[in-house]
Design a protein around this motif. Structure first.
Motif, PDB file in Angstrom:
ATOM      1  N   PRO A 166       0.803  -1.225   0.000  1.00 54.56           N
ATOM      2  CA  PRO A 166       0.000   0.000   0.000  1.00 54.56           C
ATOM      3  C   PRO A 166       0.837   1.277   0.000  1.00 54.56           C
ATOM      4  CG  PRO A 166      -0.073  -1.081   2.155  1.00 54.56           C
ATOM      5  CD  PRO A 166       0.560  -2.045   1.209  1.00 54.56           C
ATOM      6  N   VAL A 167       2.019   1.244   0.621  1.00 54.19           N
ATOM      7  CA  VAL A 167       2.866   2.443   0.648  1.00 54.19           C
ATOM      8  C   VAL A 167       3.373   2.755  -0.760  1.00 54.19           C
ATOM      9  CG1 VAL A 167       4.985   3.456   1.554  1.00 54.19           C
ATOM     10  CG2 VAL A 167       3.515   2.095   3.058  1.00 54.19           C
ATOM     11  N   LEU A 168       3.852   1.731  -1.460  1.00 48.83           N
ATOM     12  CA  LEU A 168       4.323   1.932  -2.831  1.00 48.83           C
ATOM     13  C   LEU A 168       3.172   2.355  -3.734  1.00 48.83           C
ATOM     14  CD1 LEU A 168       6.449   1.802  -5.046  1.00 48.83           C
ATOM     15  CD2 LEU A 168       5.982  -0.649  -5.254  1.00 48.83           C
ATOM     16  N   SER A 169       2.030   1.730  -3.591  1.00 50.92           N
ATOM     17  CA  SER A 169       0.879   2.072  -4.422  1.00 50.92           C
ATOM     18  C   SER A 169       0.489   3.530  -4.249  1.00 50.92           C
ATOM     19  CB  SER A 169      -0.296   1.158  -4.073  1.00 50.92           C
ATOM     20  OG  SER A 169      -1.411   1.445  -4.899  1.00 50.92           O
ATOM     21  N   ALA A 170       0.457   3.998  -3.004  1.00 49.81           N
ATOM     22  CA  ALA A 170       0.096   5.394  -2.739  1.00 49.81           C
ATOM     23  C   ALA A 170       1.164   6.342  -3.282  1.00 49.81           C
ATOM     24  CB  ALA A 170      -0.092   5.610  -1.240  1.00 49.81           C
ATOM     25  N   ALA A 171       2.433   5.950  -3.154  1.00 49.92           N
ATOM     26  CA  ALA A 171       3.518   6.801  -3.650  1.00 49.92           C
ATOM     27  C   ALA A 171       3.449   6.931  -5.168  1.00 49.92           C
ATOM     28  CB  ALA A 171       4.864   6.220  -3.225  1.00 49.92           C
ATOM     29  N   LEU A 172       3.161   5.833  -5.850  1.00 50.62           N
ATOM     30  CA  LEU A 172       3.055   5.878  -7.309  1.00 50.62           C
ATOM     31  C   LEU A 172       1.860   6.708  -7.759  1.00 50.62           C
ATOM     32  CD1 LEU A 172       3.917   2.175  -8.203  1.00 50.62           C
ATOM     33  CD2 LEU A 172       5.363   4.187  -8.514  1.00 50.62           C
ATOM     34  N   ASP A 173       0.759   6.616  -7.032  1.00 45.29           N
ATOM     35  CA  ASP A 173      -0.412   7.425  -7.358  1.00 45.29           C
ATOM     36  C   ASP A 173      -0.094   8.913  -7.216  1.00 45.29           C
ATOM     37  OD1 ASP A 173      -1.910   5.193  -7.897  1.00 45.29           O
ATOM     38  OD2 ASP A 173      -3.031   5.229  -5.999  1.00 45.29           O
ATOM     39  N   ALA A 174       0.627   9.268  -6.159  1.00 44.75           N
ATOM     40  CA  ALA A 174       0.981  10.670  -5.933  1.00 44.75           C
ATOM     41  C   ALA A 174       1.894  11.183  -7.038  1.00 44.75           C
ATOM     42  CB  ALA A 174       1.643  10.836  -4.567  1.00 44.75           C
ATOM     43  N   TRP A 175       2.888  10.357  -7.420  1.00 46.78           N
ATOM     44  CA  TRP A 175       3.800  10.768  -8.494  1.00 46.78           C
ATOM     45  C   TRP A 175       3.065  10.875  -9.832  1.00 46.78           C
ATOM     46  CZ3 TRP A 175       7.832  13.289  -9.735  1.00 46.78           C
ATOM     47  CH2 TRP A 175       8.399  13.135 -11.008  1.00 46.78           C
ATOM     48  N   ARG A 176       2.172   9.932 -10.109  1.00 48.26           N
ATOM     49  CA  ARG A 176       1.384   9.992 -11.349  1.00 48.26           C
ATOM     50  C   ARG A 176       0.604  11.296 -11.440  1.00 48.26           C
ATOM     51  NH1 ARG A 176      -3.406   6.592 -10.394  1.00 48.26           N
ATOM     52  NH2 ARG A 176      -3.850   8.491  -9.215  1.00 48.26           N
ATOM     53  N   ASP A 177      -0.066  11.664 -10.352  1.00 52.10           N
ATOM     54  CA  ASP A 177      -0.869  12.887 -10.367  1.00 52.10           C
ATOM     55  C   ASP A 177      -0.006  14.121 -10.599  1.00 52.10           C
ATOM     56  OD1 ASP A 177      -3.051  11.294  -9.876  1.00 52.10           O
ATOM     57  OD2 ASP A 177      -3.180  11.778  -7.734  1.00 52.10           O
ATOM     58  N   GLU A 178       1.162  14.158  -9.957  1.00 56.16           N
ATOM     59  CA  GLU A 178       2.048  15.307 -10.131  1.00 56.16           C
ATOM     60  C   GLU A 178       2.637  15.347 -11.544  1.00 56.16           C
ATOM     61  OE1 GLU A 178       3.189  18.013  -7.462  1.00 56.16           O
ATOM     62  OE2 GLU A 178       1.118  17.438  -7.896  1.00 56.16           O
ATOM     63  N   ALA A 179       2.998  14.184 -12.069  1.00 62.10           N
ATOM     64  CA  ALA A 179       3.563  14.140 -13.419  1.00 62.10           C
ATOM     65  C   ALA A 179       2.542  14.587 -14.461  1.00 62.10           C
ATOM     66  CB  ALA A 179       4.052  12.729 -13.727  1.00 62.10           C
ATOM     67  N   LEU A 180       1.292  14.171 -14.295  1.00 60.64           N
ATOM     68  CA  LEU A 180       0.249  14.596 -15.225  1.00 60.64           C
ATOM     69  C   LEU A 180      -0.001  16.093 -15.119  1.00 60.64           C
ATOM     70  CD1 LEU A 180      -2.296  11.645 -14.871  1.00 60.64           C
ATOM     71  CD2 LEU A 180      -0.810  12.147 -16.824  1.00 60.64           C
ATOM     72  N   ARG A 181       0.033  16.622 -13.908  1.00 62.10           N
ATOM     73  CA  ARG A 181      -0.161  18.072 -13.728  1.00 62.10           C
ATOM     74  C   ARG A 181       0.963  18.841 -14.405  1.00 62.10           C
ATOM     75  NH1 ARG A 181       2.172  21.686 -10.738  1.00 62.10           N
ATOM     76  NH2 ARG A 181       3.346  20.142  -9.533  1.00 62.10           N
ATOM     77  N   MET A 182       2.213  18.410 -14.173  1.00 65.06           N
ATOM     78  CA  MET A 182       3.348  19.091 -14.794  1.00 65.06           C
ATOM     79  C   MET A 182       3.310  18.956 -16.312  1.00 65.06           C
ATOM     80  SD  MET A 182       6.557  18.313 -12.231  1.00 65.06           S
ATOM     81  CE  MET A 182       6.206  16.577 -11.936  1.00 65.06           C
ATOM     82  N   GLY A 183       2.941  17.771 -16.790  1.00 63.72           N
ATOM     83  CA  GLY A 183       2.872  17.566 -18.230  1.00 63.72           C
ATOM     84  C   GLY A 183       1.855  18.475 -18.894  1.00 63.72           C
ATOM     85  N   ALA A 184       0.708  18.664 -18.243  1.00 62.16           N
ATOM     86  CA  ALA A 184      -0.315  19.554 -18.789  1.00 62.16           C
ATOM     87  C   ALA A 184       0.184  20.997 -18.835  1.00 62.16           C
ATOM     88  CB  ALA A 184      -1.591  19.454 -17.954  1.00 62.16           C
ATOM     89  N   ALA A 185       0.914  21.402 -17.792  1.00 56.79           N
ATOM     90  CA  ALA A 185       1.462  22.752 -17.766  1.00 56.79           C
ATOM     91  C   ALA A 185       2.464  22.962 -18.897  1.00 56.79           C
ATOM     92  CB  ALA A 185       2.121  23.028 -16.413  1.00 56.79           C
ATOM     93  N   ILE A 186       3.330  21.982 -19.109  1.00 50.88           N
ATOM     94  CA  ILE A 186       4.330  22.093 -20.173  1.00 50.88           C
ATOM     95  C   ILE A 186       3.647  22.142 -21.540  1.00 50.88           C
ATOM     96  CG2 ILE A 186       6.207  20.863 -21.331  1.00 50.88           C
ATOM     97  CD1 ILE A 186       7.035  19.849 -18.519  1.00 50.88           C
ATOM     98  N   LEU A 187       2.606  21.348 -21.734  1.00 54.84           N
ATOM     99  CA  LEU A 187       1.885  21.382 -23.005  1.00 54.84           C
ATOM    100  C   LEU A 187       1.248  22.744 -23.249  1.00 54.84           C
ATOM    101  CD1 LEU A 187       0.097  17.932 -23.435  1.00 54.84           C
ATOM    102  CD2 LEU A 187       1.945  18.895 -24.802  1.00 54.84           C
TER     103      LEU A 187
END
Length: 240
Positions: A166-187
């Motif tokens: 569960p710790v890894l799963s939550a960490a990956l979810d948090a990174w995914r959300d941040e990466a998508l946010r940053m990617g949208a900003a860059i686009l």
């Protein structure tokens, strides 16, 4: 760019199109000694001015056109997010192989799941070599009752569930959300740099991207130049 309205300037759009259509031999060659770093904080700030976003957009445009790569700072992603993935991933990869193989890539998982040491193969001039790494591959997630899942579209299946981590799963979810946010900003910045409306890539174009995320562990080689049974030397270099 019309900074007062945010509408694309015809001259800028025409110029960008002309550069894209020009034969390679006619494009100016730019020498560079370092990958540029771009502060994208105005693209991440909803209260920033269009002028400040346009300045960032010009830097992104130049980096894409002249170099092809760039670093970003000012993205607002807390170090604890990426650090959380590293810590949780190290703990998970240290587990016994039998536990990790519960999530092994299998027929029907469409490439999602755990890939053990030597499972990934690299082709080279003399044949093939097994890579000395292990990884977890995740893609955009879909619920079992999603229309694309029910229709059997390729790659449209649910991700493996890391219920035992569960710790890894939550960490990956948090990174995914941040990466998508940053990617949208860059686009948004790239769109402005091309003389387009900053939300050109939103919505159906790229507003809900099909993302891919890979967590990789490179353990030490057992011996220098070791062969792990794949018919070639171990490949221990990654270019990204």
């Amino acid at each position: 760019m019309d900074l007062s309205s945010g509408r694309p300037c015809a001259a800028a759009a025409t110029d960008a199109a002309a550069v894209a259509a020009a034969p390679d031999e006619k494009r100016p060659h730019t020498e560079f000694s370092a990958i540029p770093t771009v502060d994208i904080s105005p693209l991440c700030d909803p209260d920033s001015s269009l002028e400040s976003r346009a300045r960032v957009a010009a830097q992104l445009h130049a980096a894409c056109r002249d170099v092809g790569f760039f670093y970003v700072v000012g993205h607002g992603c807390a170090p604890t997010v990426s650090d959380g993935v590293r810590v949780a991933a190290r703990e998970w990869f240290a587990r016994p192989t039998v536990e990790k193989n519960i999530h092994k890539i299998r027929p029907g998982t469409e490439g999602r799941g755990y890939q053990g040491l030597g499972s990934n193969v690299t082709r080279y001039a003399g044949g093939f070599a097994r890579d000395w790494h292990e990884a977890i591959d995740l893609y955009k997630d879909f619920s079992p009752d999603h229309p694309d899942v029910l229709a059997g579209r390729p790659l449209h299946v649910p991700n493996v569930r890391l219920d035992d981590a569960p710790v890894l799963s939550a960490a990956l979810d948090a990174w995914r959300d941040e990466a998508l946010r940053m990617g949208a900003a860059i686009l948004r910045g790239i769109a402005l740099g091309l003389g387009l409306h900053e939300h050109f890539f939103a919505g159906d174009r790229a507003g809900d991207p099909f993302w891919v995320m890979r967590v990789i562990h490179y353990p030490p080689l057992p011996t220098p130049g070791a062969d792990i049974g794949g018919g070639g030397d171990v490949v221990a270099e990654t270019v990204a």
